[in-house]
Structures are given as C-alpha cells and as structure tokens.
Design a protein around this motif. Structure first.
Motif, PDB file in Angstrom:
ATOM      1  N   ILE A 187       0.818  -1.187  -0.370  1.00 31.35           N
ATOM      2  CA  ILE A 187       0.055  -0.289   0.322  1.00 31.35           C
ATOM      3  C   ILE A 187       0.741   1.136   0.317  1.00 31.35           C
ATOM      4  O   ILE A 187       1.727   1.573   1.265  1.00 31.35           O
ATOM      5  N   GLU A 188       0.906   2.077  -1.163  1.00 32.04           N
ATOM      6  CA  GLU A 188       1.720   3.530  -1.203  1.00 32.04           C
ATOM      7  C   GLU A 188       0.780   5.052  -1.280  1.00 32.04           C
ATOM      8  O   GLU A 188      -0.324   4.705  -1.574  1.00 32.04           O
ATOM      9  N   LYS A 189       1.333   5.628  -0.103  1.00 31.93           N
ATOM     10  CA  LYS A 189       0.337   6.330  -0.228  1.00 31.93           C
ATOM     11  C   LYS A 189       0.363   6.485   1.769  1.00 31.93           C
ATOM     12  O   LYS A 189       0.109   5.765   2.167  1.00 31.93           O
ATOM     13  N   PRO A 190      -0.430   7.430   1.343  1.00 31.49           N
ATOM     14  CA  PRO A 190      -0.593   8.347   2.508  1.00 31.49           C
ATOM     15  C   PRO A 190      -1.616   6.890   3.325  1.00 31.49           C
ATOM     16  O   PRO A 190      -2.335   7.043   2.944  1.00 31.49           O
ATOM     17  N   PHE A 191      -1.917   6.874   4.551  1.00 34.94           N
ATOM     18  CA  PHE A 191      -2.444   5.127   5.328  1.00 34.94           C
ATOM     19  C   PHE A 191      -3.097   6.120   6.247  1.00 34.94           C
ATOM     20  O   PHE A 191      -3.419   6.327   7.313  1.00 34.94           O
ATOM     21  N   GLY A 192      -4.489   6.782   5.845  1.00 36.59           N
ATOM     22  CA  GLY A 192      -5.307   7.008   5.422  1.00 36.59           C
ATOM     23  C   GLY A 192      -4.949   9.367   6.375  1.00 36.59           C
ATOM     24  O   GLY A 192      -3.696   9.359   5.603  1.00 36.59           O
ATOM     25  N   HIS A 193      -5.868   9.959   6.524  1.00 35.15           N
ATOM     26  CA  HIS A 193      -5.778  11.190   6.638  1.00 35.15           C
ATOM     27  C   HIS A 193      -5.973  12.159   8.498  1.00 35.15           C
ATOM     28  O   HIS A 193      -5.397  12.696   8.733  1.00 35.15           O
ATOM     29  N   ASP A 194      -5.939  10.841   9.047  1.00 36.32           N
ATOM     30  CA  ASP A 194      -6.046  11.015  11.028  1.00 36.32           C
ATOM     31  C   ASP A 194      -6.009   9.768  11.262  1.00 36.32           C
ATOM     32  O   ASP A 194      -6.356   8.704  10.642  1.00 36.32           O
ATOM     33  N   SER A 195      -6.350  10.254  12.141  1.00 34.61           N
ATOM     34  CA  SER A 195      -5.878   9.008  13.077  1.00 34.61           C
ATOM     35  C   SER A 195      -7.570   8.014  12.923  1.00 34.61           C
ATOM     36  O   SER A 195      -7.536   6.989  12.887  1.00 34.61           O
ATOM     37  N   ASP A 196      -8.841   8.488  13.082  1.00 33.01           N
ATOM     38  CA  ASP A 196      -9.629   7.702  12.855  1.00 33.01           C
ATOM     39  C   ASP A 196     -10.181   6.988  11.382  1.00 33.01           C
ATOM     40  O   ASP A 196     -10.463   5.493  11.053  1.00 33.01           O
ATOM     41  N   SER A 197      -9.238   7.911  10.306  1.00 35.64           N
ATOM     42  CA  SER A 197      -9.414   7.645   8.895  1.00 35.64           C
ATOM     43  C   SER A 197      -7.957   5.880   8.740  1.00 35.64           C
ATOM     44  O   SER A 197      -9.339   5.383   7.949  1.00 35.64           O
ATOM     45  N   ALA A 198      -7.582   6.431   9.724  1.00 33.00           N
ATOM     46  CA  ALA A 198      -6.579   4.853   8.706  1.00 33.00           C
ATOM     47  C   ALA A 198      -7.249   4.218  10.055  1.00 33.00           C
ATOM     48  O   ALA A 198      -7.333   2.635   9.389  1.00 33.00           O
ATOM     49  N   ALA A 199      -7.686   3.907  11.413  1.00 29.00           N
ATOM     50  CA  ALA A 199      -8.255   2.650  11.497  1.00 29.00           C
ATOM     51  C   ALA A 199      -9.644   2.206  11.390  1.00 29.00           C
ATOM     52  O   ALA A 199      -9.361   0.951  10.924  1.00 29.00           O
ATOM     53  N   GLU A 200     -10.006   2.946  10.592  1.00 29.26           N
ATOM     54  CA  GLU A 200     -11.768   2.479   9.512  1.00 29.26           C
ATOM     55  C   GLU A 200     -10.409   1.711   8.649  1.00 29.26           C
ATOM     56  O   GLU A 200     -11.332   0.349   8.411  1.00 29.26           O
ATOM     57  N   LEU A 201      -9.353   2.447   7.760  1.00 31.04           N
ATOM     58  CA  LEU A 201      -8.576   1.701   6.386  1.00 31.04           C
ATOM     59  C   LEU A 201      -8.681   0.510   7.352  1.00 31.04           C
ATOM     60  O   LEU A 201      -8.910  -0.674   6.433  1.00 31.04           O
ATOM     61  N   GLN A 202      -7.917   0.555   8.441  1.00 26.75           N
ATOM     62  CA  GLN A 202      -6.739  -0.631   8.703  1.00 26.75           C
ATOM     63  C   GLN A 202      -8.012  -2.101   8.332  1.00 26.75           C
ATOM     64  O   GLN A 202      -7.832  -3.466   8.515  1.00 26.75           O
ATOM     65  N   ARG A 203      -9.452  -1.466   9.214  1.00 29.52           N
ATOM     66  CA  ARG A 203     -10.518  -2.575   9.709  1.00 29.52           C
ATOM     67  C   ARG A 203     -10.708  -3.122   8.214  1.00 29.52           C
ATOM     68  O   ARG A 203     -10.912  -4.562   8.419  1.00 29.52           O
ATOM     69  N   GLN A 204     -11.075  -2.246   7.672  1.00 27.41           N
ATOM     70  CA  GLN A 204     -11.908  -2.755   6.371  1.00 27.41           C
ATOM     71  C   GLN A 204     -10.558  -3.576   5.490  1.00 27.41           C
ATOM     72  O   GLN A 204     -10.840  -4.415   4.839  1.00 27.41           O
ATOM     73  N   ILE A 205      -9.347  -3.896   5.838  1.00 23.57           N
ATOM     74  CA  ILE A 205      -8.735  -4.081   4.904  1.00 23.57           C
ATOM     75  C   ILE A 205      -7.865  -5.743   5.707  1.00 23.57           C
ATOM     76  O   ILE A 205      -7.724  -6.802   5.184  1.00 23.57           O
ATOM     77  N   SER A 206      -8.472  -5.572   7.267  1.00 22.46           N
ATOM     78  CA  SER A 206      -8.042  -6.762   8.139  1.00 22.46           C
ATOM     79  C   SER A 206      -9.482  -7.768   7.758  1.00 22.46           C
ATOM     80  O   SER A 206      -9.004  -8.313   8.191  1.00 22.46           O
ATOM     81  N   GLU A 207     -10.103  -7.558   6.757  1.00 18.95           N
ATOM     82  CA  GLU A 207     -11.899  -7.714   6.797  1.00 18.95           C
ATOM     83  C   GLU A 207     -11.150  -9.286   5.516  1.00 18.95           C
ATOM     84  O   GLU A 207     -11.468 -10.725   5.473  1.00 18.95           O
ATOM     85  N   HIS A 208     -10.121  -8.810   4.361  1.00 22.75           N
ATOM     86  CA  HIS A 208      -9.842  -9.595   3.646  1.00 22.75           C
ATOM     87  C   HIS A 208      -8.167 -10.103   3.749  1.00 22.75           C
ATOM     88  O   HIS A 208      -7.710 -10.991   3.047  1.00 22.75           O
ATOM     89  N   LEU A 209      -7.101  -9.634   3.744  1.00 19.42           N
ATOM     90  CA  LEU A 209      -5.897  -9.942   4.248  1.00 19.42           C
ATOM     91  C   LEU A 209      -5.172 -10.250   6.036  1.00 19.42           C
ATOM     92  O   LEU A 209      -5.212  -8.863   6.954  1.00 19.42           O
ATOM     93  N   ASP A 210      -4.732 -11.107   5.743  1.00 23.00           N
ATOM     94  CA  ASP A 210      -3.856 -11.743   7.430  1.00 23.00           C
ATOM     95  C   ASP A 210      -2.530  -9.997   7.405  1.00 23.00           C
ATOM     96  O   ASP A 210      -2.277  -9.847   6.113  1.00 23.00           O
ATOM     97  N   GLU A 211      -2.282  -9.820   8.429  1.00 21.83           N
ATOM     98  CA  GLU A 211      -1.466  -8.943   8.622  1.00 21.83           C
ATOM     99  C   GLU A 211       0.179  -8.959   7.898  1.00 21.83           C
ATOM    100  O   GLU A 211       0.547  -8.568   7.027  1.00 21.83           O
ATOM    101  N   SER A 212       0.287 -10.503   8.062  1.00 14.62           N
ATOM    102  CA  SER A 212       1.723 -10.787   7.566  1.00 14.62           C
ATOM    103  C   SER A 212       1.241 -10.627   5.691  1.00 14.62           C
ATOM    104  O   SER A 212       2.728 -10.620   4.811  1.00 14.62           O
ATOM    105  N   GLN A 213       0.582 -10.630   4.853  1.00 15.80           N
ATOM    106  CA  GLN A 213       0.058  -9.985   3.547  1.00 15.80           C
ATOM    107  C   GLN A 213       1.301  -8.495   3.130  1.00 15.80           C
ATOM    108  O   GLN A 213       0.362  -8.550   1.713  1.00 15.80           O
ATOM    109  N   VAL A 214       0.438  -8.067   4.070  1.00 19.26           N
ATOM    110  CA  VAL A 214      -0.152  -6.860   4.027  1.00 19.26           C
ATOM    111  C   VAL A 214       1.586  -5.803   4.124  1.00 19.26           C
ATOM    112  O   VAL A 214       1.815  -5.880   5.309  1.00 19.26           O
TER     113      VAL A 214
END
Length: 204
Positions: free
Chosen positions: A167-194
């Motif tokens: 994943i390239e570019k800023p990971f969210g624009h604040d703490s809440d958006s980063a946490a939401e993006l992480q939640r969405q990613i975790s639905e489909h990928l294991d952390e070892s894959q990211v």
C-alpha cells in the motif's frame, strides 16, 4: 538458454519467483519511481530470474505501448543512463498491460486468467505482489476484489505459494480514517500479507 535476468557478471539471487501487478500503472509514481527502480534492480541482478510485471490501469493500450512508455520513463528518470539497450531488449518482454476499472469484476477474472498464463510462461509458481499505486479511496475496493476473485490467498492455507499487497501513499489522513482503513483491510488480508510504505517518506 540463458535467462535475460541472469546476465554474465551479475549475481543470481535466491529470490522466490513472482508476478508484480502495479495498480495505477499509468500514473506519475510508476513512471518516476517504480519503472526506473525495477529496471535498475533487474540490471543489478536483484530481481528473481522468474519474474513478470503487469500494469493494471483504466486506459486502453497494448502491451507494446505500455513497454514503450515504461522505457521512456526509465530513460528520463533512471539514476543510470543511458538505457542498456541490450538488457532492455530482453527485459521488456517481461512487462505486460491489463486494462480494467478498479471496481470491475470481469477485469479481475480476466487478470486471474492472464496471471495463470504468465505462471506457465515464466514459472512464477502463483506468487503475487500487488502494488497499490492509486488514490487511497481505491484501496478497500481493490483489496476486496482481489480476495473475492482468489487473487490473494488465505495466508494460512496456501503453503505452496504466497501473495502480498503493498500500500503506497499516506495511510489515512488522521487517526480515525487510518483505523477504518485498517479495519477494511483486515477483513480480507492477514497482517503478514500487507506492507505499507508512505508516499512521501518513500520518495528518497
């Protein structure tokens, strides 16, 4: 027959074979950074001998047009100039283009079939790296489509092959958006894959 990446005098690395798929392959980041980096890694013997790169983007173009654009970017932005024409003549044959919208299911099914063909041609064993060089709003939909269509594997049930998402570019624009993006990613990928790389911190 000598493989094009196994140049005389260059080291052969014990690296897993793989196909690299770059989402957003017609963008500025690919031209300025990714294409020159791949070219220089290839020249230095730092890519696996069994390797292919697929550019995934929405504009229509042929494999050869994409290769010509990649070559032009390398000529302009590579740290090593001029282009090694003999090396590029072989290396360009490992670059391909796939046209689809990021939310188009049929495009991912076609990509899956095409990657299977590349596995046969280059002996890449089903190993995949997906590089998301796109606007952050596309991260969740691309990852969901990759998982839905079996392009990324269950991390704990695919012992003979692997898949990774960069994943390239800023990971969210604040703490809440980063946490939401992480939640969405975790639905489909294991952390070892990211793997996450910040667009700005990674530029140098």
């Amino acid at each position: 027959m000598e493989h094009p990446l196994e140049e005389p005098g260059r080291s052969s690395r014990n690296i897993d074979p793989c196909v690299l798929v770059i989402f957003g392959a017609t963008g500025d980041l690919t031209g300025r950074k990714l294409a020159p980096a791949l070219y220089n890694l290839g020249r230095d013997g730092m890519l696996p001998p069994n390797f292919a790169c697929v550019g995934f983007a929405r504009r229509e173009k042929s494999h050869q047009v994409f290769r010509d654009e990649v070559k032009a970017d390398i000529g302009k932005y590579s740290r090593v100039k001029p282009i090694d024409e003999a090396f590029w003549g072989h290396f360009q044959e490992q670059f391909f283009y796939h046209q689809s919208d990021f939310d188009q299911d049929s495009g991912y099914e076609a990509l899956k079939s095409f990657l299977g063909q590349l596995d046969t041609k280059f002996a890449t064993r089903g190993n995949r790296v997906f590089y998301l060089s796109v606007q952050p709003k596309y991260f969740p939909v691309i990852i969901e489509k990759l998982k839905r269509h079996g392009l990324v594997y269950n991390a704990h049930h695919a012992e003979d092959k692997w898949s990774r998402v960069i994943i390239e570019k800023p990971f969210g624009h604040d703490s809440d958006s980063a946490a939401e993006l992480q939640r969405q990613i975790s639905e489909h990928l294991d952390e070892s894959q990211v793997y996450r790389i910040d667009h700005y911190l990674g530029k140098e």
